[in-house]
Design an enzyme around this catalytic site. Structure first.
Site, short mmCIF file in Angstrom:
data_model
loop_
_atom_site.label_atom_id
_atom_site.label_comp_id
_atom_site.label_asym_id
_atom_site.label_seq_id
_atom_site.Cartn_x
_atom_site.Cartn_y
_atom_site.Cartn_z
N LYS A 81 9.70 55.97 70.82
CA LYS A 81 10.96 56.37 70.68
C LYS A 81 11.32 57.70 71.42
O LYS A 81 10.54 58.69 71.19
CB LYS A 81 11.23 56.47 69.22
CG LYS A 81 12.65 57.16 68.87
CD LYS A 81 12.76 57.38 67.27
CE LYS A 81 13.83 58.20 67.00
NZ LYS A 81 14.14 58.40 65.42
N ASP A 99 19.20 64.07 68.00
CA ASP A 99 19.76 63.24 67.03
C ASP A 99 20.89 64.25 66.12
O ASP A 99 20.23 64.35 65.13
CB ASP A 99 18.60 62.45 66.35
CG ASP A 99 19.16 61.51 65.23
OD1 ASP A 99 20.54 61.11 65.53
OD2 ASP A 99 18.64 60.89 64.44
N LYS A 154 24.32 63.70 60.44
CA LYS A 154 23.32 64.38 59.45
C LYS A 154 23.85 65.78 58.87
O LYS A 154 24.77 66.24 59.43
CB LYS A 154 22.04 64.89 60.48
CG LYS A 154 21.43 63.67 60.93
CD LYS A 154 19.98 64.30 61.85
CE LYS A 154 19.43 63.19 62.23
NZ LYS A 154 18.45 62.29 61.31
N ASP A 177 12.66 64.70 67.91
CA ASP A 177 12.71 63.10 67.66
C ASP A 177 12.61 62.11 68.83
O ASP A 177 12.74 61.23 68.30
CB ASP A 177 14.40 62.99 67.04
CG ASP A 177 14.45 61.84 66.04
OD1 ASP A 177 13.77 61.42 65.42
OD2 ASP A 177 15.62 61.15 66.13
N ASP A 208 22.76 56.69 62.08
CA ASP A 208 21.65 57.60 62.15
C ASP A 208 20.25 56.97 61.90
O ASP A 208 19.34 57.45 61.95
CB ASP A 208 21.68 58.61 60.74
CG ASP A 208 20.67 59.74 61.00
OD1 ASP A 208 20.39 60.04 62.08
OD2 ASP A 208 20.28 60.09 59.90
N GLU A 243 19.31 55.09 64.41
CA GLU A 243 19.21 54.89 65.81
C GLU A 243 17.77 54.43 66.52
O GLU A 243 17.66 53.73 67.39
CB GLU A 243 19.85 55.90 66.57
CG GLU A 243 19.11 57.14 67.19
CD GLU A 243 18.33 57.85 65.90
OE1 GLU A 243 17.29 58.21 66.06
OE2 GLU A 243 18.90 57.97 64.88
N ARG A 287 15.37 52.60 65.59
CA ARG A 287 15.01 51.26 65.87
C ARG A 287 15.70 50.28 66.73
O ARG A 287 15.49 49.26 67.18
CB ARG A 287 15.04 50.74 64.30
CG ARG A 287 16.49 50.63 63.76
CD ARG A 287 16.40 50.33 62.29
NE ARG A 287 16.05 51.64 61.68
CZ ARG A 287 15.98 51.67 60.21
NH1 ARG A 287 16.15 50.66 59.33
NH2 ARG A 287 15.56 52.97 59.54
#
Length: 483
Positions: free
Chosen positions: A244, A249, A256, A267, A326, A328, A330
């Site tokens: 990933k 993010d 968030k 992230d 949030d 994202e 996956r």
């Protein structure tokens, strides 16, 4: 402004003799009283020296490093603690090079562990206009010459961990998907046999990478797909690693809370681990074939951001109902996994990601979550982690929850109800095409807020060494457990 890359590490090598005029470090084993290592003479050790793993003492100008009972993990702690102490001494005018007296019968795994700790324990990432403090530059391990190969291998693993930390620590005003892609290209330069291809947003649109494009659609800095290829040997198994690469993010429209959002520069730690592992695998010349994929995007808020309720089409045609922007990670992994299955024909497929806060709650901050559809692959990952000094805990993929991934208006839904780490893994499983697959959730151990062992606050580089050891488990060149 440029982020420093790579961060210099302490150089560690093996020698057979002490250098004249260079201070020596002695080791001590725990006991009552502490037991001396080589070079300490016949008499008792000073009272200040306990030998406890990870302790250091400077007595009458001589440094002592405690190695506990001499277990492999103790040597890693000892190397890290020693270098941190020597860095502090160097800042106050102390030497920048030392000879370390080690037992000649030291097992290779212990030498590797000590080297790894020494190289990484003093890691420091800082962007500053101030003059850098004086630091220790090198250690010579005075021991049996046969340990040189283990020490060199540890240096390669340490460099992989440090590169992964560097990439994740870089601030997101510098680090966007294009920067991450160019950093991967730079890291691979000069590594024979390692190829890197970077695909831009036009290529992603032409090939229906709907998840990557949706997540990256809210940012003015477009997404990328980074593909690293190590050919190994022609008839060897093909391992595909997917990481990933969310370079920042915000959570998107499902934004968030402000507290902690600054940490979202890390992230993309999964992507950093994959890039770093490929570089190390190539440097070690492992015979297995390995491909690394890093779907990179910035999840931002704007008028072009994707929304809860959207339906997106992934590579290969499967559709997903979005329920939380949030979640994202996956979505970008789904595209890359489907692409890997369709075009790369892997024998084994592994993804690694800072995916769910649920996994932090479940396993804490020092253990990664391991999900797998194949028992042999799960065993290999766990054993690779033990060899790398990284902890994994296998989690279930229960069939009774798999049906919850189905959507009423699309093929699958992004955030099914239930235990979040498990349902995220079950979502990803939908894109693995029956290939033996493991999912590594590193949301907890990818970041640290305090120092322990060879880890310092910030990005930890967790999983990079596990991925290298995993590749080595098929291709040879693996290490004994280093704790």
């Amino acid at each position: 402004m440029r982020a420093p890359l790579p961060t210099p590490l302490v150089a560690v090598e093996v020698a057979t003799t002490l250098r004249r005029g260079v201070p020596a470090v002695l080791v001590a084993f725990a006991g009552d009283p502490a037991r001396p290592g080589p070079g300490a003479g016949e008499g008792p050790l000073p009272d200040e020296v306990t030998g406890k793993a990870g302790t250091t003492s400077k007595v009458a100008g001589t440094w002592y490093a405690g190695v506990g009972d001499g277990e492999v993990a103790d040597w890693r702690k000892a190397g890290a603690a020693l270098v941190r102490a020597l860095h502090g001494d160097a800042e106050h005018g102390g030497p920048t090079s030392y000879d370390v007296r080690l037992p000649r019968d030291l097992p290779p795994a212990a030498a590797e562990a000590f080297t790894l700790g020494a190289a990484l324990g003093g890691y420091r990432y800082k962007i500053t206009g101030a003059e850098e403090p004086k630091r220790v530059k090198s250690l010579r391990l005075v021991t049996a010459p046969e340990l040189a190969d283990a020490v060199r291998r540890a240096g390669t693993l340490a460099a992989a961990t440090a590169l992964s930390r560097d990439l994740a620590n870089a601030p997101s005003n510098v680090k966007d998907p294009a920067w991450l892609a160019s950093a991967a290209v730079r890291a691979a330069q000069g590594v024979p046999g390692l190829r890197v291809e970077v695909r831009d947003e036009r290529w992603l649109a032409a090939h229906d990478f709907g998840g990557v494009l949706a997540v990256g659609g809210g940012s003015s800095r477009p997404p990328r797909l980074v593909e690293l290829t190590w050919e190994g040997e022609a008839n060897a198994p093909h391992l595909v690693l997917v990481g990933k690469g969310i370079t920042f993010d915000t959570g998107g429209i499902s934004i968030k809370p402000a507290d902690g959002m600054h940490l979202m520069r890390t992230d993309m730690s999964g992507g950093a681990a994959v890039v770093s592992a490929l570089v190390a695998i190539a440097r070690l010349g492992l015979p297995i074939r390995v491909t690394g994929l890093v779907p990179a995007a910035e999840n931002h808020v704007s008028g072009s951001a994707y929304r809860p309720g959207d339906v997106i089409k992934h590579y290969g045609g499967k559709t997903t109902e979005v329920t939380n922007t949030d979640a994202e990670g996956r979505l970008v992994l789904a595209d890359a996994l489907a692409y890997a299955v369709d075009t790369l024909k892997p024998d084994h497929l592994v993804d690694v990601a800072t995916l769910t806060g649920a996994m932090k709650v479940t396993l804490g901050l020092r253990t990664g979550g391991l999900f797998a559809t194949d028992d042999d692959l799960a065993r290999r990952v766990a054993e690779a982690g033990r060899a790398a000094g990284e902890q994994w805990w296998r989690m279930p993929l229960p069939e009774d929850l798999a049906e919850d991934v189905r959507s009423d208006i699309a093929d699958v839904r992004q955030c099914p109800p239930g235990p979040g780490g498990i349902t995220a893994a079950l979502f990803l499983k939908e894109f693995t095409g029956g290939v033996p697959w493991a999912h590594l959730d590193i949301a907890g151990p990818a970041r640290a807020d305090k120092t322990y062992d060879e880890v310092v606050p910030g990005a930890t580089g967790f999983a990079a060494r596990t991925l290298v050891e995993l590749a080595a488990s098929w291709g040879g060149g693996g290490a004994d457990t280093i704790g």
